[in-house]
Enzyme design. Structure first.
Site, short mmCIF file in Angstrom:
data_model
loop_
_atom_site.label_atom_id
_atom_site.label_comp_id
_atom_site.label_asym_id
_atom_site.label_seq_id
_atom_site.Cartn_x
_atom_site.Cartn_y
_atom_site.Cartn_z
N LYS A 109 -43.50 126.08 8.42
CA LYS A 109 -42.21 125.41 8.65
C LYS A 109 -41.66 124.87 7.33
O LYS A 109 -42.35 124.80 6.32
CB LYS A 109 -42.37 124.23 9.62
CG LYS A 109 -42.94 124.59 10.98
CD LYS A 109 -42.01 125.47 11.78
CE LYS A 109 -42.68 125.87 13.09
NZ LYS A 109 -42.02 126.96 13.75
N SER B 114 -40.06 132.24 13.78
CA SER B 114 -39.38 130.95 13.57
C SER B 114 -38.91 130.73 12.14
O SER B 114 -38.05 129.89 11.90
CB SER B 114 -40.27 129.79 14.01
OG SER B 114 -41.34 129.62 13.11
#
Length: 191
Positions: free
Chosen positions: A74, A35
């Site tokens: 993230k 990701s």
């Protein structure tokens, strides 16, 4: 006893300092998944600083609100009180367009072949990319007070605030500061 303290005192002092730093200030983490590609790769080892002030675009480690046992890496996009919007692959925060230079390589690859060569290792990712209209689908979110909006850099396949929701400050375990593995890629991360 004096001889023992003289010979080993500094060692035990340094050991105690290291343990305190490890428990309260720094923590090692591993990147698990794709990701954050291409910024961070699966399997890389990172060092986080637990006492950092969290700013926009910082890369952080956070628990996922829908699975508190899972730690994710993230990028912070929206701060408390922000209005975060993605429109035609352009990020607007509180009505102001913000550049995301860390996405340039993947946006170019998406324009070229819809990520088919980049995602050659995973047919499911190829299908997601092939069906996408833009690298980052359009959205609008109002970030509540005390919460953060986080995204992965690999927007097509990232599980992030778009799916698991906003992140409480207490869930953010630290700011990624340093990549220490693999040795050929040792570097500062949030510079």
């Amino acid at each position: 006893m004096k001889e023992f303290i003289k010979n080993w005192g500094i060692f035990f002092l340094l050991l105690a300092l290291f343990i305190i730093l490890r428990i309260f200030v720094i923590a090692p983490v591993s990147v698990n998944g794709h990701s954050m590609d291409p910024t961070l790769a699966d399997g890389q080892k990172l060092m986080t600083y637990q006492l950092s002030k969290i700013d926009r675009f910082d890369i952080v480690t956070t628990k996922e609100p829908d699975d508190l046992d899972k730690l994710a890496v993230k990028r912070v996009i929206g701060l408390p009180g922000d209005r975060v919007q993605m429109q035609d692959d352009e990020l607007l925060v509180n009505g102001k367009k913000l550049d995301e230079p860390y996405l340039t390589a993947y946006k170019q690859q998406f324009s070229k072949d819809k990520m088919q060569s980049t995602y050659a290792y995973n047919p499911a990712f190829q299908e997601i990319a092939n069906n996408a209209e833009t690298f980052t689908s359009d959205f609008v979110y109002e970030v509540p007070e005390g919460k953060y909006f986080v995204l992965g850099d690999n927007r097509l396949i990232s599980k992030d605030s778009r799916s698991f929701g906003f992140v409480n400050r207490s869930m953010i375990e630290g700011e990624v500061g340093f990549r220490y593995w693999p040795l050929s890629e040792v570097s500062l991360v949030n510079d």
